[in-house]
Design an enzyme around this catalytic site. Structure first.
Site, PDB file in Angstrom:
ATOM      1  N   HIS A  67       0.849  -1.202   0.000  1.00 48.43           N
ATOM      2  CA  HIS A  67       0.000   0.000   0.000  1.00 48.43           C
ATOM      3  C   HIS A  67       0.882   1.249   0.000  1.00 48.43           C
ATOM      4  O   HIS A  67       1.775   1.392   0.824  1.00 48.43           O
ATOM      5  CB  HIS A  67      -0.912  -0.011   1.236  1.00 48.43           C
ATOM      6  CG  HIS A  67      -2.118   0.875   1.117  1.00 48.43           C
ATOM      7  ND1 HIS A  67      -2.021   2.221   0.867  1.00 48.43           N
ATOM      8  CD2 HIS A  67      -3.439   0.615   1.211  1.00 48.43           C
ATOM      9  CE1 HIS A  67      -3.242   2.735   0.813  1.00 48.43           C
ATOM     10  NE2 HIS A  67      -4.126   1.776   1.012  1.00 48.43           N
ATOM     11  N   HIS A 226     -13.764   2.351   8.737  1.00 49.16           N
ATOM     12  CA  HIS A 226     -13.838   0.889   8.726  1.00 49.16           C
ATOM     13  C   HIS A 226     -14.357   0.356  10.065  1.00 49.16           C
ATOM     14  O   HIS A 226     -14.117   0.954  11.113  1.00 49.16           O
ATOM     15  CB  HIS A 226     -12.450   0.288   8.472  1.00 49.16           C
ATOM     16  CG  HIS A 226     -11.851   0.713   7.171  1.00 49.16           C
ATOM     17  ND1 HIS A 226     -10.715   0.135   6.655  1.00 49.16           N
ATOM     18  CD2 HIS A 226     -12.223   1.644   6.260  1.00 49.16           C
ATOM     19  CE1 HIS A 226     -10.410   0.701   5.503  1.00 49.16           C
ATOM     20  NE2 HIS A 226     -11.307   1.625   5.245  1.00 49.16           N
TER      21      HIS A 226
HETATM   22 ZN    ZN Z   1     -10.678   3.153   3.976  1.00 53.37          ZN
HETATM   23 FE    FE Z   2      -8.702  -0.036   1.614  1.00 51.51          FE
HETATM   24 FE    FE Z   3      -6.373   2.070   1.076  1.00 48.00          FE
END
Ligand code: ZN
Ligand code: FE
Ligand code: FE
Length: 277
Positions: A67, A226
């Protein structure tokens, strides 16, 4: 075969991340290529990579999903921020070749008032600057919640970026379940319909990885908060349907849920059990 793991917070190298993931019951994982807020990356130790590849081979790991830092904004208005985005991506892609053939995921960006069209053009321009014929890494555009001026909250926006990219075989998409839900795609009541729309716009063959998250907020909320699996507004049943969907078979599923390793291990075990049933 189910490839599932979590975004690991370990920063002690590839072998340590691999070992932690084995402990968690995973066979893939995600990690930040450098400090999530940017900055310099540690040099990669070939011995560490060698140890990691042994673990990954023994444990039949799937592709891993690196990421990019959150601060990377390929369509920033300020030129120095775009220089940072370009240089960071290019450097990350160079470093990713230490572990060939994996994924590098990034948030397309925020157009910060320049307009969606300009944002899309600028993101594609950076991709055209950094992608090379030699790279073995596939760069993934992440579907976003459409918070603020985020680009990529709609499948059409991702498609528009991809249309402008020259090296199409070097790019793909990472679908984040929290983000698409927050973006207004009803994966709870109509997962098939959402995947059909994805297929129409982007093509399911370009869908390479899934971020599996529950969401604290409702459909179309554009919030991007999230939640743990089964503790949000998407819910366990809908997320299990995602994991089990035949069109998504074989993709790495990455948990980015607010957890520690114990919590991730529990979620991985639960999802593995539900996948088998
Ligand atoms: Zn997110
Ligand atoms: Fe994500
Ligand atoms: Fe992400």
């Amino acid at each position: 075969m189910l490839y599932i793991g979590n975004h690991t917070t370990s920063s002690k190298g590839y072998a340590a991340m691999g070992r932690q993931m084995v402990k968690n019951g995973g066979n893939t994982f995600a990690f930040f290529t450098r400090n999530p807020r940017g900055g310099n990356a540690k040099e990669i130790d070939p011995e560490d990579v060698k140890k990691y590849l042994e673990i990954a081979g023994e444990q039949h790991f799937g592709k891993i999903v690196a990421h990019a830092p959150y601060t990377l904004n390929a369509c920033a208005a300020k030129e120095n921020l775009r220089v940072f985005a370009r240089e960071t991506m290019a450097d990350d892609l160079r470093r990713m070749e230490a572990t060939p053939g994996n994924y590098y995921n990034f948030h397309p960006g925020s157009h910060v008032g320049q307009g969606m069209e300009t944002g899309i053009e600028k993101i594609a321009e950076i991709l055209n600057d950094v992608l090379t014929d030699e790279q073995t890494t596939t760069v993934l555009l992440e579907t976003m919640a459409g918070k603020g001026s985020e680009v990529g909250g709609k499948f059409e926006e991702i498609q528009a970026i991809m249309d402008l990219v020259e090296k199409k075989d070097k790019i793909g998409v990472c679908l984040d379940t929290c983000h698409v839900w927050d973006g207004g795609y009803d994966i709870v009541n109509d997962l098939d319909g959402v995947l059909e729309e994805f297929d129409r716009c982007i093509g399911l063959s370009n869908l390479k990885a899934i971020h599996l998250n529950d969401s604290q907020n409702g459909l179309g909320s554009h919030k991007d908060r999230h939640a743990k699996i089964g503790e949000g507004q998407i819910g366990l049943d809908a997320l299990v349907r995602v994991v089990r969907h035949p069109a998504l078979e074989g993709r790495p599923f990455i948990l980015e849920t607010p957890n520690d390793d114990e919590g991730w291990a529990r979620e991985i075990a639960l999802l593995r059990k539900m996948y088998e049933e």
